[in-house]
Design an enzyme around this catalytic site. Structure first.
Site, PDB file in Angstrom:
ATOM      1  N   ASP A  69       0.839  -1.190   0.000  1.00 52.45           N
ATOM      2  CA  ASP A  69       0.000   0.000   0.000  1.00 52.45           C
ATOM      3  C   ASP A  69       0.877   1.245   0.000  1.00 52.45           C
ATOM      4  O   ASP A  69       2.002   1.231   0.518  1.00 52.45           O
ATOM      5  CB  ASP A  69      -0.914   0.030   1.232  1.00 52.45           C
ATOM      6  CG  ASP A  69      -1.788  -1.215   1.332  1.00 52.45           C
ATOM      7  OD1 ASP A  69      -2.580  -1.446   0.405  1.00 52.45           O
ATOM      8  OD2 ASP A  69      -1.642  -1.940   2.323  1.00 52.45           O
ATOM      9  N   ASP A  71       0.572   5.102   1.252  1.00 55.10           N
ATOM     10  CA  ASP A  71      -0.207   6.070   2.026  1.00 55.10           C
ATOM     11  C   ASP A  71       0.340   7.468   1.798  1.00 55.10           C
ATOM     12  O   ASP A  71       1.551   7.697   1.827  1.00 55.10           O
ATOM     13  CB  ASP A  71      -0.156   5.728   3.516  1.00 55.10           C
ATOM     14  CG  ASP A  71      -0.852   4.414   3.832  1.00 55.10           C
ATOM     15  OD1 ASP A  71      -1.778   4.042   3.071  1.00 55.10           O
ATOM     16  OD2 ASP A  71      -0.480   3.755   4.815  1.00 55.10           O
ATOM     17  N   ASP A 151       3.986   6.346  15.165  1.00 55.87           N
ATOM     18  CA  ASP A 151       4.254   5.392  16.238  1.00 55.87           C
ATOM     19  C   ASP A 151       5.720   5.011  16.364  1.00 55.87           C
ATOM     20  O   ASP A 151       6.326   5.181  17.424  1.00 55.87           O
ATOM     21  CB  ASP A 151       3.373   4.142  16.070  1.00 55.87           C
ATOM     22  CG  ASP A 151       3.366   3.596  14.648  1.00 55.87           C
ATOM     23  OD1 ASP A 151       4.202   4.029  13.817  1.00 55.87           O
ATOM     24  OD2 ASP A 151       2.521   2.729  14.355  1.00 55.87           O
TER      25      ASP A 151
END
Length: 451
Positions: A69, A71, A151
């Site tokens: 993916d 992003d 994170d």
């Protein structure tokens, strides 16, 4: 804006020292970025907005991997993104996101996140519970604030479509070099904000063959119980990422090491105390097979995986019902299936399309032992036969004995021709031919009766 006494801090603000890497230093080529992601980046840039690739795709490109993916992050609000793309839909309440849809390919676009305690943002846009978990997070900010709220250090690298540079905000390159996974900020605060980060730490460590840093690891041992606060529906998707990733076995072992697996499958906790137990061996063999299928491009179904995880709790509960309630095996087995599934969905919400498949696999197990007459042929034609047979074969490999003999019988029966199948069924009956079904004679018609 001062924080109320006793209220958990909303975010761990960690001053970051960004380092800008030139095209020559980071080695990412636009040839490795999906065409649709580039379309989104360029349209945002040409629309006067900042546009970056961020997170796992940048990290994977740095590692020479192929991201699944891509992003995108921008300073445009979700509504502004929607104004640029006709093929855009806005999703989410906890996190407001824009999805740009290109057929089956979806490019996710997020607005830079800001800190909750901001003078510029209304407090109602962000919300936390008493444990510090973020419940709503539509607070927008700058790229620097966005990086602080990422994170892990390896996920705070931003590829800029304007000049093809990468800004490394948290020294993620060093983490990659040292193969160490570290949280940005105080681990206790970050895990409290979103306990799923503990699962993500394990998943990335297994996927990237990294070690979780000591502070980040110690906090998991202390806070793993916070996973009980995560909605069961969200955990279903997270568990799929953990165990259906191609590194399921390594991930499972880390989950057990950090006591996270007990939080996901509490019914298995008393059965997995011993690494040499049949329950642990069975789960590990299932995950080995799952990894092999995924890594060779074959399909897997969550129904099979969940059926395997809960098989021995099902068997144990069935035996308990037979002893304590005096039920026969058939009735006890049916009641046990309902009970085990009900307990599990309190932690992980399993969609009905998968729980139905689990039930089929389980119900087929005792039926596969009943092979006389036409039953063997009927079972062979059952739409769930292959999954049930594979399940039986795995059980036989772990338990051996009569169960392995039964699995071997079905292996031979599938490949045998018509005559060999008849011979195999005759052998089950001790060599006796199958009794002929008596045909009922029609009563003779009385010719004297009126027609």
């Amino acid at each position: 804006m001062k924080r109320a006494l006793g209220q958990p801090q909303s975010a761990s603000r960690t001053p970051l020292t960004p380092k800008v890497l030139s095209r020559a230093e980071h080695g990412i080529s636009r040839d490795d970025i999906s065409e649709n992601a580039l379309k989104v980046l360029y349209r945002l840039h040409n629309g006067g907005y900042q546009a970056y690739l961020v997170g796992g795709c940048v990290r994977d490109l740095m590692l020479g991997l192929h991201p699944k993916d891509f992003d995108v992050v921008t300073d445009a609000t979700p509504e502004q993104v929607k104004g640029l793309f006709r093929n855009c839909r806005l999703i989410g309440r906890r996190f407001r996101l824009a999805h740009i849809v290109f057929g089956r390919d979806i490019i996710e676009v997020a607005t830079f996140r800001g800190h909750h305690q901001s003078e510029e943002q209304p407090e109602t846009l962000g919300k936390q519970n008493e444990d510090g978990q973020i419940l709503r997070d539509n607070v927008f900010g700058s790229i620097e604030e966005d990086a602080e709220r990422r994170d892990f250090t390896i996920n705070a690298m931003y590829y800029n479509i304007a000049d093809y540079t990468v800004t490394d905000f948290a020294d993620g390159m060093s983490s990659i070099k040292n193969k160490r996974l570290d949280l940005i900020g105080d681990p206790h605060t970050r895990y409290r904000e979103d306990p799923v980060r503990m699962l993500r730490a394990v998943r990335f460590a297994a996927k990237l063959n990294m070690t979780i840093g000591k502070d980040s690891a110690d906090a998991i041992h202390e806070l793993h119980g916070l996973l009980a606060n995560i909605p069961a529906a969200r955990l279903f998707e997270e568990v799929l990422k953990l165990l259906v990733s191609g590194q399921g076995l390594a991930t499972y072992r880390l989950l057990r090491e950090y006591q996270l697996f007990d939080q996901l499958f509490p019914q298995l906790k008393p059965l997995l105390r011993d690494n040499d137990s049949r329950e642990n061996q069975f789960i590990e063999q299932v995950l080995i097979n799952t990894d092999n299928r995924i890594n060779t491009g074959q399909r897997v179904t969550p129904a099979f995986l969940y059926a395997a995880m809960l098989w021995y709790p099902l068997e144990e509960h069935c035996q308990k019902l037979m002893l304590e309630a005096g039920l026969n095996h058939h009735d006890a087995f049916s009641v046990a299936i309902n009970d085990v599934l009900h307990r599990q969905i309190q932690r992980i919400m399993i969609p009905k399309r998968f729980s139905t498949g689990m039930r089929d696999i389980w119900h087929m197990q005792p039926r596969l032992a009943k092979r006389f007459g036409r039953r063997a042929y009927q079972l062979l034609e059952h739409p769930k036969f292959r999954a049930a047979y594979d399940f039986l074969l795995l059980r036989g490999q772990i338990e051996g004995g009569e169960l392995l003999e039964l699995a071997d019988w079905w292996t031979q029966f599938q490949d045998a021709d018509a005559n060999d199948r008849k011979a195999m069924l005759n052998k089950l009956r001790g060599g006796q031919p199958a009794p002929r079904k008596r045909r009922r004679r029609r009563p003779k018609r009385d010719s004297s009766a009126p027609s």
